[in-house]
Design an enzyme around this catalytic site. Structure first.
Site, PDB file in Angstrom:
ATOM      1  N   SER A   9       0.838  -1.195   0.000  1.00 12.75           N
ATOM      2  CA  SER A   9       0.000   0.000   0.000  1.00 12.75           C
ATOM      3  C   SER A   9       0.872   1.244   0.000  1.00 12.75           C
ATOM      4  O   SER A   9       1.660   1.468   0.934  1.00 12.75           O
ATOM      5  CB  SER A   9      -0.908   0.015   1.233  1.00 12.75           C
ATOM      6  OG  SER A   9      -1.479   1.297   1.370  1.00 12.75           O
ATOM      7  N   HIS A  32      -1.349  -1.304  -4.150  1.00 12.60           N
ATOM      8  CA  HIS A  32      -2.600  -0.890  -3.518  1.00 12.60           C
ATOM      9  C   HIS A  32      -2.599   0.625  -3.328  1.00 12.60           C
ATOM     10  O   HIS A  32      -1.669   1.190  -2.751  1.00 12.60           O
ATOM     11  CB  HIS A  32      -2.708  -1.612  -2.171  1.00 12.60           C
ATOM     12  CG  HIS A  32      -3.986  -1.416  -1.438  1.00 12.60           C
ATOM     13  ND1 HIS A  32      -5.124  -2.166  -1.682  1.00 12.60           N
ATOM     14  CD2 HIS A  32      -4.313  -0.557  -0.444  1.00 12.60           C
ATOM     15  CE1 HIS A  32      -6.090  -1.786  -0.865  1.00 12.60           C
ATOM     16  NE2 HIS A  32      -5.628  -0.806  -0.102  1.00 12.60           N
ATOM     17  N   ASP A  34      -4.730   3.765  -1.857  1.00 15.31           N
ATOM     18  CA  ASP A  34      -5.819   4.149  -0.955  1.00 15.31           C
ATOM     19  C   ASP A  34      -6.324   5.548  -1.292  1.00 15.31           C
ATOM     20  O   ASP A  34      -5.625   6.541  -1.090  1.00 15.31           O
ATOM     21  CB  ASP A  34      -5.328   4.125   0.497  1.00 15.31           C
ATOM     22  CG  ASP A  34      -5.086   2.712   0.984  1.00 15.31           C
ATOM     23  OD1 ASP A  34      -6.026   1.900   0.909  1.00 15.31           O
ATOM     24  OD2 ASP A  34      -3.963   2.425   1.429  1.00 15.31           O
ATOM     25  N   MET A  36      -8.900   8.337  -0.327  1.00 14.31           N
ATOM     26  CA  MET A  36      -9.752   8.758   0.799  1.00 14.31           C
ATOM     27  C   MET A  36     -10.239  10.175   0.555  1.00 14.31           C
ATOM     28  O   MET A  36      -9.471  11.033   0.090  1.00 14.31           O
ATOM     29  CB  MET A  36      -8.959   8.725   2.106  1.00 14.31           C
ATOM     30  CG  MET A  36      -8.330   7.378   2.425  1.00 14.31           C
ATOM     31  SD  MET A  36      -7.556   7.415   4.051  1.00 14.31           S
ATOM     32  CE  MET A  36      -6.645   5.852   4.010  1.00 14.31           C
ATOM     33  N   HIS A  65      -8.348   1.234  -3.833  1.00 17.79           N
ATOM     34  CA  HIS A  65      -9.259   1.026  -2.697  1.00 17.79           C
ATOM     35  C   HIS A  65      -9.915   2.367  -2.398  1.00 17.79           C
ATOM     36  O   HIS A  65      -9.306   3.246  -1.801  1.00 17.79           O
ATOM     37  CB  HIS A  65      -8.439   0.511  -1.494  1.00 17.79           C
ATOM     38  CG  HIS A  65      -9.230   0.367  -0.234  1.00 17.79           C
ATOM     39  ND1 HIS A  65      -8.632   0.221   1.006  1.00 17.79           N
ATOM     40  CD2 HIS A  65     -10.562   0.332  -0.011  1.00 17.79           C
ATOM     41  CE1 HIS A  65      -9.565   0.121   1.931  1.00 17.79           C
ATOM     42  NE2 HIS A  65     -10.744   0.200   1.346  1.00 17.79           N
ATOM     43  N   MET A  67     -12.076   4.670  -0.512  1.00 23.35           N
ATOM     44  CA  MET A  67     -12.771   4.926   0.761  1.00 23.35           C
ATOM     45  C   MET A  67     -13.449   6.275   0.612  1.00 23.35           C
ATOM     46  O   MET A  67     -13.011   7.305   1.138  1.00 23.35           O
ATOM     47  CB  MET A  67     -11.757   4.918   1.909  1.00 23.35           C
ATOM     48  CG  MET A  67     -11.302   3.503   2.252  1.00 23.35           C
ATOM     49  SD  MET A  67      -9.746   3.466   3.160  1.00 23.35           S
ATOM     50  CE  MET A  67      -8.594   3.491   1.789  1.00 23.35           C
ATOM     51  N   MET A 136     -11.655  -5.531   5.536  1.00 22.81           N
ATOM     52  CA  MET A 136     -10.834  -4.579   6.306  1.00 22.81           C
ATOM     53  C   MET A 136     -10.539  -5.159   7.680  1.00 22.81           C
ATOM     54  O   MET A 136     -11.445  -5.550   8.420  1.00 22.81           O
ATOM     55  CB  MET A 136     -11.567  -3.242   6.465  1.00 22.81           C
ATOM     56  CG  MET A 136     -11.655  -2.394   5.209  1.00 22.81           C
ATOM     57  SD  MET A 136     -10.078  -2.032   4.429  1.00 22.81           S
ATOM     58  CE  MET A 136      -9.228  -1.094   5.705  1.00 22.81           C
ATOM     59  N   ASP A 174      -6.878  -6.189   4.362  1.00 20.65           N
ATOM     60  CA  ASP A 174      -6.210  -4.884   4.378  1.00 20.65           C
ATOM     61  C   ASP A 174      -6.229  -4.308   5.788  1.00 20.65           C
ATOM     62  O   ASP A 174      -7.290  -4.037   6.346  1.00 20.65           O
ATOM     63  CB  ASP A 174      -6.946  -3.944   3.414  1.00 20.65           C
ATOM     64  CG  ASP A 174      -6.261  -2.601   3.273  1.00 20.65           C
ATOM     65  OD1 ASP A 174      -5.130  -2.437   3.779  1.00 20.65           O
ATOM     66  OD2 ASP A 174      -6.865  -1.709   2.633  1.00 20.65           O
TER      67      ASP A 174
HETATM   68  O1  LIG Z   1      -6.846   1.012   3.561  1.00 23.40           O
HETATM   69  C1  LIG Z   1      -5.973   1.282   4.351  1.00 23.40           C
HETATM   70  C2  LIG Z   1      -6.266   2.117   5.549  1.00 23.40           C
HETATM   71  O2  LIG Z   1      -7.588   2.501   5.523  1.00 23.40           O
HETATM   72  C3  LIG Z   1      -4.552   0.812   4.085  1.00 23.40           C
HETATM   73  O3  LIG Z   1      -4.522   0.071   2.891  1.00 23.40           O
HETATM   74  C4  LIG Z   1      -3.980  -0.033   5.196  1.00 23.40           C
HETATM   75  O4  LIG Z   1      -4.168   0.503   6.442  1.00 23.40           O
HETATM   76  C5  LIG Z   1      -2.523  -0.378   4.932  1.00 23.40           C
HETATM   77  O5  LIG Z   1      -1.671   0.081   5.925  1.00 23.40           O
HETATM   78  P1  LIG Z   1      -1.036  -0.868   7.044  1.00 23.40           P
HETATM   79  O6  LIG Z   1      -0.570  -2.126   6.346  1.00 23.40           O
HETATM   80  O7  LIG Z   1       0.068  -0.047   7.597  1.00 23.40           O
HETATM   81  O8  LIG Z   1      -2.126  -1.181   8.042  1.00 23.40           O
HETATM   82 FE   LIG Z   2      -6.455   0.063   1.680  1.00 21.29          FE
END
Ligand SMILES: O=C(CO)[C@H](O)[C@H](O)COP(=O)(O)O
Ligand SMILES: [Fe+2]
Length: 224
Positions: A9, A32, A34, A36, A65, A67, A136, A174
């Protein structure tokens, strides 16, 4: 069961050096990303312009991903841009299957994500409209949080459907995946492991990817 996949990520990468950070994990299966919007989650990251630039900078398939609120409006453009997989949240729409249809029509795989507190049972029937389920294992919004093992019961339930031949789906997890937690996730039947801080907060991200993959293969081997 497919061979375990690792999706670093970039949430934990240096946003000023994204091309180099992608190159640093060139052995990864997916990258990946993210997205947001500061509404669906209390954080703001990046959006379509950055994804378009990343697509030019790397050959690693992008796993976006989202969000965000209103995925019906915002998700299909990520597919049109060339993202490999576009995942949005079940909690963000009343008609997940319609959004999945639009993502697929725009040329990408469609993924459904559920927050830790969201049960999977109401969505089992519509999973056939999806290519990916993203479970998640932290509250979405931030990297570096602790893994929540209680979500693995959802992964096991969906894994059973896939193994029985009723469903074709990549089961992805994730949040909080690292060398201490990946094995229990692999034993629960996860196909694809997102890891942010465990990859990018290390001196050698490529080695971290290799180590995570080896642990996942070892822990899931007896299942295949
Ligand atoms: O979607 C996510 C947070 O909302 C990230 O993909 C996820 O938290 C990855 O970070 P880590 O591996 O450090 O937890
Ligand atoms: Fe994510």
């Amino acid at each position: 069961m497919v061979s375990p996949m690792i999706a670093p990520s970039i949430l934990s990468a240096d946003f000023a050096r994204l091309a180099a950070e992608a190159e640093a994990v060139s052995g990864a299966d997916w990258l990946h990303v993210d997205v947001m919007d500061a509404h669906f989650v209390p954080n703001l990251t990046l959006g379509l312009p950055v994804v378009k630039s990343l697509l030019k900078a790397t050959n690693i398939p992008l796993d976006c991903h989202l969000m965000i609120e209103d995925p019906a409006r915002w998700a299909p453009p990520y597919a049109e841009a060339g993202a490999y997989n576009v995942t949005f949240h079940a909690e963000a729409t009343d008609d997940p299957s319609a959004v999945a249809r639009d993502i697929r029509a725009a040329g990408a795989k469609a993924g459904l994500s559920v927050k830790p507190g969201t049960p999977i049972e109401p969505y089992l029937e519509i999973l056939r409209d999806f290519d990916t389920l993203l479970v998640m294992s932290v509250e979405p919004g931030f990297g570096g949080q602790s893994f929540m093992p209680e979500v693995l019961s959802k992964a096991k339930a969906v894994r059973a459907l896939v193994d029985s031949g009723d469903l074709r789906l990549v089961v992805e997890i994730d949040g909080g995946i690292n060398s201490d937690t990946i094995e229990q996730a692999a034993e629960a039947g996860i196909d694809c492991f997102v890891a942010g801080s465990a990859v990018y907060d290390t001196a050698d991200p490529a080695a971290a990817v290799r180590d995570l993959r080896a642990r996942a293969i070892h822990a899931s081997h007896h299942l295949s």
